[in-house]
Design a protein around this motif. Structure first.
Motif, short mmCIF file in Angstrom:
data_model
loop_
_atom_site.label_atom_id
_atom_site.label_comp_id
_atom_site.label_asym_id
_atom_site.label_seq_id
_atom_site.Cartn_x
_atom_site.Cartn_y
_atom_site.Cartn_z
N THR A 185 -96.89 -19.26 42.82
CA THR A 185 -97.68 -19.17 41.61
C THR A 185 -99.16 -19.17 41.96
O THR A 185 -99.68 -20.15 42.50
N LEU A 186 -99.81 -18.05 41.68
CA LEU A 186 -101.26 -17.96 41.84
C LEU A 186 -101.93 -18.56 40.61
O LEU A 186 -101.63 -18.17 39.48
N VAL A 187 -102.80 -19.52 40.84
CA VAL A 187 -103.64 -20.10 39.78
C VAL A 187 -105.07 -19.65 40.06
O VAL A 187 -105.63 -19.99 41.11
N ASN A 188 -105.64 -18.90 39.15
CA ASN A 188 -106.97 -18.34 39.39
C ASN A 188 -108.04 -19.32 38.93
O ASN A 188 -108.33 -19.44 37.74
N GLY A 189 -108.63 -20.03 39.88
CA GLY A 189 -109.73 -20.94 39.59
C GLY A 189 -111.08 -20.33 39.88
O GLY A 189 -112.08 -21.07 39.98
N LEU A 190 -111.14 -19.01 40.00
CA LEU A 190 -112.39 -18.30 40.26
C LEU A 190 -113.03 -17.86 38.95
O LEU A 190 -112.42 -17.95 37.88
N ASP A 191 -114.25 -17.33 39.06
CA ASP A 191 -114.90 -16.78 37.88
C ASP A 191 -114.76 -15.26 37.83
O ASP A 191 -115.54 -14.58 37.20
N GLU A 192 -113.77 -14.72 38.54
CA GLU A 192 -113.47 -13.29 38.55
C GLU A 192 -111.97 -13.13 38.65
O GLU A 192 -111.26 -14.06 39.03
N HIS A 193 -111.45 -11.95 38.29
CA HIS A 193 -110.01 -11.74 38.42
C HIS A 193 -109.63 -11.58 39.88
O HIS A 193 -110.46 -11.28 40.74
N THR A 194 -108.34 -11.77 40.17
CA THR A 194 -107.87 -11.68 41.54
C THR A 194 -106.38 -11.39 41.54
O THR A 194 -105.75 -11.18 40.49
N SER A 195 -105.78 -11.36 42.74
CA SER A 195 -104.35 -11.15 42.91
C SER A 195 -104.02 -11.58 44.34
O SER A 195 -104.91 -11.95 45.11
N ILE A 196 -102.74 -11.51 44.72
CA ILE A 196 -102.34 -11.80 46.09
C ILE A 196 -101.55 -10.62 46.63
O ILE A 196 -100.53 -10.22 46.04
N HIS A 197 -102.03 -10.05 47.74
CA HIS A 197 -101.26 -9.05 48.48
C HIS A 197 -100.56 -9.74 49.64
O HIS A 197 -101.19 -10.46 50.42
N TRP A 198 -99.25 -9.49 49.76
CA TRP A 198 -98.42 -10.11 50.80
C TRP A 198 -98.33 -9.14 51.97
O TRP A 198 -97.49 -8.24 51.99
N HIS A 199 -99.22 -9.31 52.92
CA HIS A 199 -99.47 -8.33 53.96
C HIS A 199 -98.31 -8.27 54.96
O HIS A 199 -97.93 -9.26 55.56
N GLY A 200 -97.74 -7.06 55.13
CA GLY A 200 -96.74 -6.81 56.14
C GLY A 200 -95.31 -6.99 55.69
O GLY A 200 -94.39 -6.78 56.48
N ILE A 201 -95.09 -7.36 54.43
CA ILE A 201 -93.74 -7.67 53.96
C ILE A 201 -93.17 -6.47 53.20
O ILE A 201 -93.83 -5.88 52.35
N ARG A 202 -91.94 -6.11 53.52
CA ARG A 202 -91.23 -5.03 52.83
C ARG A 202 -90.64 -5.61 51.54
O ARG A 202 -89.49 -5.99 51.47
N LEU A 203 -91.45 -5.64 50.51
CA LEU A 203 -91.08 -6.31 49.27
C LEU A 203 -91.07 -5.32 48.12
O LEU A 203 -91.56 -4.19 48.25
N PRO A 204 -90.53 -5.68 46.93
CA PRO A 204 -90.57 -4.77 45.78
C PRO A 204 -92.00 -4.44 45.38
O PRO A 204 -92.90 -5.28 45.47
N ASN A 205 -92.21 -3.21 44.91
CA ASN A 205 -93.56 -2.74 44.63
C ASN A 205 -94.30 -3.62 43.62
O ASN A 205 -95.51 -3.84 43.75
N LEU A 206 -93.59 -4.14 42.62
CA LEU A 206 -94.24 -4.96 41.60
C LEU A 206 -94.78 -6.27 42.14
O LEU A 206 -95.60 -6.92 41.50
#
Length: 494
Positions: free
Chosen positions: A103-124
């Motif tokens: 669970t990403l909790v965004n405590g920044l003052d801008e939007h963000t996301s998490i990219h899971w680098h190197g993992i063969r995961l579902p596109n969503l």
């Protein structure tokens, strides 16, 4: 696509980054190393990694600013941005077959996301704002859930305003352990990163026109696990597995463990038949797993050094501690192979991918970059210097989602011919896939699997994939200033 908000989850202790104690040097700062379960005696153990004995590993990642000392006094602690209470952190350790719910909790003052680098995961779950998910706005939560199909050494980071957020430390480690891997006496994590800091401990400028248009803007302070020249304790006479990560935004490193016989056994988390550690340059986002024998007597040391510079640059010290483990012959042991789909090279079309400077550098007013249907000024640079196949990211006046670089047919195999038409290095990364590095026209290449490959100036290098993972997948240089100023696109698998 619908925006998924997380259910409330109990807060985890996020400074559980795992392992063998790392002694800070007199210059200040701390480092973290993570051991194999039960490998080290309690006197050597540090905080445990985030893990679970069940089928599900749950973690809450709170992205926000936290003060941490990088430079020694009289400098002030630096305003890092991290997912845990300190950098590096967290270190998530999973067994292959376990499911991750983060669970990403965004405590920044801008939007963000998490990219899971190197993992063969579902596109969503890939974490690219506007392409695979809506951005997670300040104060919002977003749940990522997937089962990593491969064991290996992975990491995660944001994919908008990456040059600043990653520059300030917003990255974490994800390790998926092999169920039948050889046993080692310690399994440690070493994140190599430079920081753009002035003498007061404040951050400088993360992106410059000169750096973006050339080799990048380099940091002035080199660290391992956030510490300047740390001393990392390892069990005396033990066999050590070291997971080396280059999480810098710009610098290329070529590591040596001076004083020990060291062997590479994995690249980007993918097993490689053991080979001596005698020259494997790592661009930003690349990783290698290395085996070496710790000194035979307590108190003796080995040096971790970067030789990719005019003069070798010491980065850290490994110091033997505790009673010597039983003497045995050091023999590098191969890791179990991953079940990565093998491309059919016989019938694979060759797709040219040319990495070049733009014909004419472009500049856009900030007002033009705001409120776009597929991105915004946070995800886009106001200038472009680079292109892939003569197409800069974005194209068409920043008004519409650029077309894919290429559309691939699901189930077919393809060879990408990566052509570097510039005088600079480019670590090329493909999301959602582990590709097979095949050959180069300028150097001898060891065939291997990777998710990021260092493309040398004027080189043509071939990599192959089996297009079995549908979706829109980013394809870019991982020198972040190059990525942010045009050397990025996406491939579509349909």
């Amino acid at each position: 696509m619908p925006h998924r908000l997380a259910a409330l989850l109990s807060r985890r202790a996020l400074l559980r980054a795992g392992g063998a104690a790392v002694a800070a040097t007199a210059l200040g700062g701390t480092g973290v190393a993570a051991p194999a379960a039960g490998a080290l005696k309690p006197g050597l153990g540090g905080p445990a990694p985030i893990t679970s004995t069940g089928d599900l590993v749950e973690v809450e990642l709170v992205a926000k600013q936290r003060l941490q000392r990088i430079l020694p006094e009289p400098a002030e602690p630096s305003p890092l941005i991290t997912y845990a209470d300190s950098f590096p952190g967290p270190i998530i350790r999973m067994r292959k077959g376990q499911r991750l719910r983060a669970t990403l909790v965004n405590g920044l003052d801008e939007h963000t996301s998490i990219h899971w680098h190197g993992i063969r995961l579902p596109n969503l779950e890939d974490g690219v704002p506007y392409l695979t998910q809506p951005p997670t706005k300040p104060g919002e939560r977003h749940v990522y859930e997937f089962t990593p199909p491969d064991a290996g050494s992975f990491f995660f980071h944001p994919h908008c305003n990456t040059v600043e957020l990653l520059g300030r430390g917003l990255a974490g480690v994800l390790i998926v352990e092999e169920p039948d891997a050889p046993k080692f006496d310690a399994d440690i994590v070493c994140l190599v990163k430079d920081w753009i800091l002035d003498k007061s401990g404040s951050f400088g400028t993360f992106i410059t026109d000169r750096g973006a248009a050339r080799a990048g803007t380099f940091g002035s302070v080199s660290t391992v696990n956030g510490a300047i020249d740390p001393v990392i304790e390892v069990p005396t006479n033990g066999d050590i597995r070291a997971r080396f990560y280059n999480v810098d935004s710009t610098r290329v490193v070529d590591l040596r463990v001076e004083g020990a016989e060291a062997w590479i056994v994995a690249v980007d988390g993918n097993p490689l038949p053991p080979r001596p550690l005698d020259g494997w340059p790592m661009g930003p986002a690349m990783r290698i797993d290395v085996l070496f024998r710790a000194p035979a007597k307590a108190g003796q040391t080995l040096r971790l050094t970067n030789v990719y510079s005019a003069e070798p640059r010491p980065l850290a010290t490994f110091r033997a501690v505790g009673p010597a483990l039983p003497n045995k012959r050091f023999k590098p042991r191969a890791l179990p192979a991953s079940a990565i789909p093998e491309p059919d090279l016989k019938d694979a079309p060759v797709i040219p991918m040319a990495f070049s400077a733009t014909a004419v550098a472009q500049s856009f007013e900030p007002a033009i970059l705001a409120g776009l249907p597929y991105a915004d000024s946070l995800c886009l640079s106001a200038k472009t210097f680079w292109a892939i196949n003569q197409q800069s990211w974005p194209e068409g006046g920043h008004e519409h989602l650029p077309p894919p670089l290429v559309t691939l047919e699901k189930g077919r195999s393809y060879i990408f011919e990566l052509a570097n038409l510039t005088p600079h290095l480019h670590p090329i990364h493909i999301h959602g896939y582990t590709f097979k590095v095949l050959s180069s026209d300028g150097r001898k290449v060891v065939p291997h699997h990777a998710d990021t490959v260092l493309l040398e100036p004027k080189e043509r290098l071939r990599v192959a994939i089996k297009a079995d993972n549908p979706g829109d997948w980013m394809f870019h240089c991982h020198i972040i200033e190059h990525q942010d100023t045009g050397m990025m696109g996406y491939i579509r698998v349909a």
